[in-house]
Design a protein around this motif. Sequence first.
Motif, PDB file in Angstrom:
ATOM      1  N   GLN A 247       0.857  -1.182   0.000  1.00  0.00           N
ATOM      2  CA  GLN A 247       0.000   0.000   0.000  1.00  0.00           C
ATOM      3  C   GLN A 247       0.894   1.233   0.000  1.00  0.00           C
ATOM      4  O   GLN A 247       2.082   1.169   0.325  1.00  0.00           O
ATOM      5  N   SER A 248       0.327   2.381  -0.318  1.00  0.00           N
ATOM      6  CA  SER A 248       1.125   3.610  -0.421  1.00  0.00           C
ATOM      7  C   SER A 248       1.825   3.937   0.896  1.00  0.00           C
ATOM      8  O   SER A 248       2.951   4.448   0.901  1.00  0.00           O
ATOM      9  N   GLU A 249       1.178   3.624   2.008  1.00  0.00           N
ATOM     10  CA  GLU A 249       1.755   3.951   3.314  1.00  0.00           C
ATOM     11  C   GLU A 249       2.876   2.992   3.727  1.00  0.00           C
ATOM     12  O   GLU A 249       3.507   3.195   4.762  1.00  0.00           O
ATOM     13  N   ASP A 250       3.137   1.968   2.914  1.00  0.00           N
ATOM     14  CA  ASP A 250       4.175   0.986   3.269  1.00  0.00           C
ATOM     15  C   ASP A 250       5.554   1.376   2.749  1.00  0.00           C
ATOM     16  O   ASP A 250       6.545   0.727   3.117  1.00  0.00           O
ATOM     17  N   PHE A 251       5.632   2.419   1.948  1.00  0.00           N
ATOM     18  CA  PHE A 251       6.935   2.818   1.420  1.00  0.00           C
ATOM     19  C   PHE A 251       7.689   3.559   2.532  1.00  0.00           C
ATOM     20  O   PHE A 251       7.283   4.638   2.966  1.00  0.00           O
ATOM     21  N   ALA A 252       8.766   2.931   2.983  1.00  0.00           N
ATOM     22  CA  ALA A 252       9.449   3.373   4.193  1.00  0.00           C
ATOM     23  C   ALA A 252      10.754   2.588   4.316  1.00  0.00           C
ATOM     24  O   ALA A 252      11.110   1.814   3.423  1.00  0.00           O
ATOM     25  N   VAL A 253      11.460   2.811   5.438  1.00  0.00           N
ATOM     26  CA  VAL A 253      12.654   2.022   5.749  1.00  0.00           C
ATOM     27  C   VAL A 253      12.272   0.975   6.789  1.00  0.00           C
ATOM     28  O   VAL A 253      11.535   1.277   7.746  1.00  0.00           O
ATOM     29  N   TYR A 254      12.765  -0.224   6.603  1.00  0.00           N
ATOM     30  CA  TYR A 254      12.490  -1.332   7.522  1.00  0.00           C
ATOM     31  C   TYR A 254      13.815  -1.841   8.089  1.00  0.00           C
ATOM     32  O   TYR A 254      14.802  -2.001   7.345  1.00  0.00           O
ATOM     33  N   PHE A 255      13.838  -2.061   9.386  1.00  0.00           N
ATOM     34  CA  PHE A 255      15.055  -2.599   9.965  1.00  0.00           C
ATOM     35  C   PHE A 255      14.736  -3.682  10.991  1.00  0.00           C
ATOM     36  O   PHE A 255      13.647  -3.731  11.562  1.00  0.00           O
ATOM     37  N   CYS A 256      15.709  -4.571  11.144  1.00  0.00           N
ATOM     38  CA  CYS A 256      15.544  -5.669  12.081  1.00  0.00           C
ATOM     39  C   CYS A 256      16.359  -5.387  13.346  1.00  0.00           C
ATOM     40  O   CYS A 256      17.277  -4.547  13.347  1.00  0.00           O
ATOM     41  N   HIS A 257      16.017  -6.100  14.410  1.00  0.00           N
ATOM     42  CA  HIS A 257      16.624  -5.868  15.719  1.00  0.00           C
ATOM     43  C   HIS A 257      16.633  -7.174  16.489  1.00  0.00           C
ATOM     44  O   HIS A 257      15.625  -7.878  16.531  1.00  0.00           O
ATOM     45  N   GLN A 258      17.801  -7.516  17.088  1.00  0.00           N
ATOM     46  CA  GLN A 258      17.870  -8.726  17.899  1.00  0.00           C
ATOM     47  C   GLN A 258      18.012  -8.369  19.363  1.00  0.00           C
ATOM     48  O   GLN A 258      18.756  -7.455  19.729  1.00  0.00           O
ATOM     49  N   ASN A 259      17.251  -9.079  20.187  1.00  0.00           N
ATOM     50  CA  ASN A 259      17.367  -8.889  21.630  1.00  0.00           C
ATOM     51  C   ASN A 259      17.738 -10.195  22.325  1.00  0.00           C
ATOM     52  O   ASN A 259      17.340 -10.463  23.457  1.00  0.00           O
ATOM     53  N   ASN A 260      18.547 -10.997  21.615  1.00  0.00           N
ATOM     54  CA  ASN A 260      19.024 -12.256  22.188  1.00  0.00           C
ATOM     55  C   ASN A 260      20.363 -12.079  22.892  1.00  0.00           C
ATOM     56  O   ASN A 260      20.627 -12.706  23.923  1.00  0.00           O
ATOM     57  N   TYR A 261      21.210 -11.244  22.318  1.00  0.00           N
ATOM     58  CA  TYR A 261      22.532 -11.003  22.876  1.00  0.00           C
ATOM     59  C   TYR A 261      22.672  -9.542  23.272  1.00  0.00           C
ATOM     60  O   TYR A 261      22.054  -8.660  22.670  1.00  0.00           O
ATOM     61  N   ARG A 262      23.517  -9.294  24.263  1.00  0.00           N
ATOM     62  CA  ARG A 262      23.891  -7.928  24.572  1.00  0.00           C
ATOM     63  C   ARG A 262      25.270  -7.659  23.984  1.00  0.00           C
ATOM     64  O   ARG A 262      26.154  -8.501  24.080  1.00  0.00           O
ATOM     65  N   PRO A 263      25.495  -6.486  23.377  1.00  0.00           N
ATOM     66  CA  PRO A 263      24.485  -5.450  23.241  1.00  0.00           C
ATOM     67  C   PRO A 263      23.455  -5.778  22.174  1.00  0.00           C
ATOM     68  O   PRO A 263      23.765  -6.414  21.165  1.00  0.00           O
ATOM     69  N   ARG A 264      22.241  -5.356  22.417  1.00  0.00           N
ATOM     70  CA  ARG A 264      21.209  -5.530  21.412  1.00  0.00           C
ATOM     71  C   ARG A 264      21.616  -4.740  20.181  1.00  0.00           C
ATOM     72  O   ARG A 264      22.161  -3.647  20.283  1.00  0.00           O
ATOM     73  N   THR A 265      21.386  -5.314  19.010  1.00  0.00           N
ATOM     74  CA  THR A 265      21.858  -4.690  17.782  1.00  0.00           C
ATOM     75  C   THR A 265      20.759  -4.600  16.736  1.00  0.00           C
ATOM     76  O   THR A 265      19.725  -5.259  16.836  1.00  0.00           O
ATOM     77  N   PHE A 266      21.028  -3.757  15.741  1.00  0.00           N
ATOM     78  CA  PHE A 266      20.070  -3.471  14.684  1.00  0.00           C
ATOM     79  C   PHE A 266      20.714  -3.702  13.328  1.00  0.00           C
ATOM     80  O   PHE A 266      21.929  -3.535  13.164  1.00  0.00           O
ATOM     81  N   GLY A 267      19.882  -4.054  12.349  1.00  0.00           N
ATOM     82  CA  GLY A 267      20.344  -4.086  10.985  1.00  0.00           C
ATOM     83  C   GLY A 267      20.444  -2.679  10.435  1.00  0.00           C
ATOM     84  O   GLY A 267      19.960  -1.715  11.039  1.00  0.00           O
ATOM     85  N   GLN A 268      21.046  -2.574   9.256  1.00  0.00           N
ATOM     86  CA  GLN A 268      21.279  -1.246   8.670  1.00  0.00           C
ATOM     87  C   GLN A 268      20.083  -0.726   7.897  1.00  0.00           C
ATOM     88  O   GLN A 268      20.079   0.434   7.473  1.00  0.00           O
ATOM     89  N   GLY A 269      19.078  -1.573   7.716  1.00  0.00           N
ATOM     90  CA  GLY A 269      17.837  -1.105   7.092  1.00  0.00           C
ATOM     91  C   GLY A 269      17.703  -1.451   5.621  1.00  0.00           C
ATOM     92  O   GLY A 269      18.700  -1.559   4.895  1.00  0.00           O
ATOM     93  N   THR A 270      16.473  -1.626   5.194  1.00  0.00           N
ATOM     94  CA  THR A 270      16.113  -1.782   3.782  1.00  0.00           C
ATOM     95  C   THR A 270      15.076  -0.714   3.456  1.00  0.00           C
ATOM     96  O   THR A 270      14.058  -0.611   4.144  1.00  0.00           O
ATOM     97  N   LYS A 271      15.362   0.063   2.428  1.00  0.00           N
ATOM     98  CA  LYS A 271      14.408   1.082   1.997  1.00  0.00           C
ATOM     99  C   LYS A 271      13.510   0.502   0.924  1.00  0.00           C
ATOM    100  O   LYS A 271      13.994  -0.009  -0.094  1.00  0.00           O
TER     101      LYS A 271
END
Lengths: 117, 107
Positions: free
Chosen positions: B79-103
């Motif tokens: 849908q039109s409102e879905d055009f955005a940046v998406y990123f993943c995040h893990q909370n299994n290990y510390r430090p918690r980390t994030f992906g760099q994103g997909t636009k």
Amino acid sequence: QGLLVQSGPELKKPGDSVRVSCKASQYTSSDAGISWVRQAPGQVFEWIAWIRPQTGVTQYEAKVQGRVTLTWDRSTATVYMDLKSLTSDDTAVYYCAIDSEQPLHSWGQGTLVTVSS
Amino acid sequence: EFVLTQSPATLSLSLGESATLSCRASERIGNNLAWYQQKPGQAPTLLVYGASSRATGIPPRFSGSGSGTEFTLTIHSLQSEDFAVYFCHQNNYRPRTFGQGTKVDLK
């Protein structure tokens, strides 16, 4: 569930300290924590700290350990993040977010902290 | 160092198409992975947690899958409102980390 409202932007000099607040209206969950995450310009999000308001237990990421302190003011339902000895590397948008079974499920609007001489 | 790697960096699609986003973990994290959507000037929104559970209020066209080191977010019928940046995040290990994103942008 709760709505998080953060304090406004800050401009600081290297070596200064900054306090960012995060007011949690309607915060009632005793199991939830509040995390702080930052995003420097053009960089990946970075998780930096967490507090469980009910107990005051905190966790800090090694990169900022010793420079960051989270506190909870029960009377105003506000979490404060204090970050000292600022450098240009601390320039970022800082977010607070509620952490529970659903990680980081409600975010504040973000606070821009700029460190510049 | 624990790393989350997202691909592709950019996905150009048309309205109504499906989007498939990948997040790869450098070590096994069980199902401790979440996906977020971020629009310009806004805070992120949680879409999926526990690799495959939709967050409260998220429409069913968003679905997550995977475990261990390979994870996927699928958006059915963009849908039109879905055009955005998406990123993943893990909370299994510390430090918690994030992906760099997909636009995800409009073709």
